[in-house]
Design a protein around this motif. Structure first.
Motif, PDB file in Angstrom:
ATOM      1  N   GLY A   1      -2.556   2.180  -4.471  1.00  0.00           N
ATOM      2  CA  GLY A   1      -1.838   3.552  -4.152  1.00  0.00           C
ATOM      3  C   GLY A   1      -2.874   4.611  -4.631  1.00  0.00           C
TER       4      GLY A   1
ATOM      5  N   LEU B   1       5.478   4.549   3.022  1.00  0.00           N
ATOM      6  CA  LEU B   1       5.137   6.109   2.958  1.00  0.00           C
ATOM      7  C   LEU B   1       5.978   6.579   1.986  1.00  0.00           C
ATOM      8  CD1 LEU B   1       4.494   6.980   6.704  1.00  0.00           C
ATOM      9  CD2 LEU B   1       2.925   7.077   5.016  1.00  0.00           C
TER      10      LEU B   1
ATOM     11  N   TYR C   1       2.628  -1.454   4.461  1.00  0.00           N
ATOM     12  CA  TYR C   1       2.749   0.081   3.793  1.00  0.00           C
ATOM     13  C   TYR C   1       3.840   0.557   3.658  1.00  0.00           C
ATOM     14  CZ  TYR C   1      -2.477   0.169   5.353  1.00  0.00           C
ATOM     15  OH  TYR C   1      -3.606   0.218   5.420  1.00  0.00           O
TER      16      TYR C   1
ATOM     17  N   GLN D   1      -3.143   7.386   5.194  1.00  0.00           N
ATOM     18  CA  GLN D   1      -2.600   7.099   6.707  1.00  0.00           C
ATOM     19  C   GLN D   1      -2.300   8.097   7.424  1.00  0.00           C
ATOM     20  OE1 GLN D   1       1.023   4.493   4.551  1.00  0.00           O
ATOM     21  NE2 GLN D   1       0.587   3.793   6.791  1.00  0.00           N
TER      22      GLN D   1
ATOM     23  N   ALA E   1       0.942  -1.139  -0.063  1.00  0.00           N
ATOM     24  CA  ALA E   1       0.077   0.080   0.047  1.00  0.00           C
ATOM     25  C   ALA E   1       0.980   1.247   0.163  1.00  0.00           C
ATOM     26  CB  ALA E   1      -0.919  -0.068   1.192  1.00  0.00           C
TER      27      ALA E   1
ATOM     28  N   VAL F   1      -7.710  -1.849   3.452  1.00  0.00           N
ATOM     29  CA  VAL F   1      -6.315  -2.353   3.149  1.00  0.00           C
ATOM     30  C   VAL F   1      -5.819  -2.806   4.322  1.00  0.00           C
ATOM     31  CG1 VAL F   1      -4.261  -1.391   2.542  1.00  0.00           C
ATOM     32  CG2 VAL F   1      -6.037  -0.508   1.289  1.00  0.00           C
ATOM     33  N   ASN F   2      -6.105  -2.465   5.551  1.00  0.00           N
ATOM     34  CA  ASN F   2      -5.581  -3.231   6.746  1.00  0.00           C
ATOM     35  C   ASN F   2      -5.799  -4.447   6.839  1.00  0.00           C
ATOM     36  OD1 ASN F   2      -4.274  -0.793   7.799  1.00  0.00           O
ATOM     37  ND2 ASN F   2      -5.956  -0.255   9.118  1.00  0.00           N
TER      38      ASN F   2
ATOM     39  N   ILE G   1      -8.455   2.741   4.103  1.00  0.00           N
ATOM     40  CA  ILE G   1      -7.300   2.288   5.078  1.00  0.00           C
ATOM     41  C   ILE G   1      -7.816   0.977   5.924  1.00  0.00           C
ATOM     42  CG2 ILE G   1      -5.780   2.740   7.360  1.00  0.00           C
ATOM     43  CD1 ILE G   1      -4.776   3.861   4.628  1.00  0.00           C
TER      44      ILE G   1
END
Length: 325
Positions: free
Chosen positions: A177, A153, A151, A126, A120, A137-138, A134
């Motif tokens: 993304g 960043l 994830y 986030q 991700a 996706v979690n 989120i």
């Protein structure tokens, strides 16, 4: 009708029956929707076709609590937006419905979650709370069970190394993304991973100039070395997503349907191939409102797939919007 009946829908008649039953339920139990129907002078008992159902403008989620029962919210999803904007809130009284919706939809379009590694690249999501994306996706990362799922960043070097390793291992992989972050990555690195599923969630969020879809997807296909860019069409106010496996052509799961309304007469639907406002029936929204008039513009194709062509001029910029085509 139970909440999970919607996930057994497998034909148009079944969808119609459950949509009409849901409409009557929500017309009786969702106060905001009931008052909206009353102001339109619509007789609920005379509604006998999906095309006659009124769609609640999505803006009501910014100003009212849209619920169809008295149960406490298990989770409150909130929309993204720029500073000073009002945000939508979706009070979800049965989050298991959301989980079942996105898991079954993913399974329908892509296969078993446990077969994939999920990566991700969603920095802006986030960095705030209340994101339904989120949350999804979690759960996908957890249910994948893959040790490299996770994830990223701004650590693009780590993402490149992970993607390269997964390619070497022939591991089926999904990279989901936000658009600007995917572009940031391919401006730094070139990859040739044709089996990779790159799924963009839309939205520049003020980080970059808006781009037409063809230009955006060309840059991303070349940068990742993939044949097509996938997309997810979802939003805070819905509990279901439509997916595009390429070319910006979206398909709905069986419990979700898109209709197109006249931009000048919001109570009138228009036929296939014509551009108008996107109305969404999301039967997973049984505990809020399943009939939402969005601020997106689009058109339906003959096979009931749909395309997103932009936004109404006066619509707020949203994190989930797709790019003007």
């Amino acid at each position: 009708m139970t909440n999970t009946d919607i996930f057994t829908i497998n034909n148009a008649q079944s969808f119609r029956d459950q949509a009409l039953a849901t409409f009557k339920l929500q017309a009786a139990n969702c106060q905001v929707y009931r008052e909206y129907i009353h102001h339109l002078k619509i007789d609920v008992n005379q509604v006998s076709a999906i095309e006659q159902i009124p769609f609640l403008p999505i803006g009501f989620f910014k100003t009212h609590q849209i619920v169809s029962n008295q149960h406490p919210a298990e989770v409150i999803f909130s929309s993204s937006g720029t500073t000073g904007m009002s945000h939508s809130s979706h009070y979800v009284t049965d989050v298991a419905l959301y989980e079942q919706s996105y898991l079954l939809a993913f399974n329908h379009f892509y296969g078993k979650v446990s077969d994939y590694c999920f990566l991700a690249l969603l920095p802006s999501y986030q960095q705030r709370s209340g994101s339904s994306l989120i949350y999804m996706v979690n759960d996908l990362i957890e249910k994948s069970g893959h040790p490299q799922s996770g994830y990223f960043l701004d650590n693009h070097h780590d993402l490149l190394q992970t993607l390269t390793d997964l390619k070497t291992r022939n591991q089926p992989t999904v990279l989901i993304g936000v658009t600007y972050a995917l572009l940031d990555f391919v401006e730094k690195f070139d990859l040739n991973f044709p089996e990779l599923i790159v799924m963009e969630t839309g939205g520049m969020k003020g980080r970059r100039k808006e781009m037409v879809r063809e230009e955006l997807h060309q840059q991303l296909t070349e940068g990742f070395g993939v044949p097509a860019i996938h997309s997810e069409y979802g939003m805070t106010e819905l509990l279901s997503q439509a997916y595009s496996l390429g070319e910006g052509i979206f398909q709905c799961p069986d419990w979700m349907k898109v209709l197109i309304r006249d931009t000048n007469d919001p109570l009138t639907l228009i036929p296939e191939g014509k551009t108008g406002g996107i109305n969404v029936i999301d039967l997973a929204n049984i505990n809020s409102c399943s009939f939402i008039a969005t601020q997106d513009l689009g058109k339906i194709n003959a096979d009931q797939s749909f395309e997103v062509l932009g936004r109404f001029d006066n619509a707020d910029i949203r994190g989930c919007n797709l790019l003007v085509q």
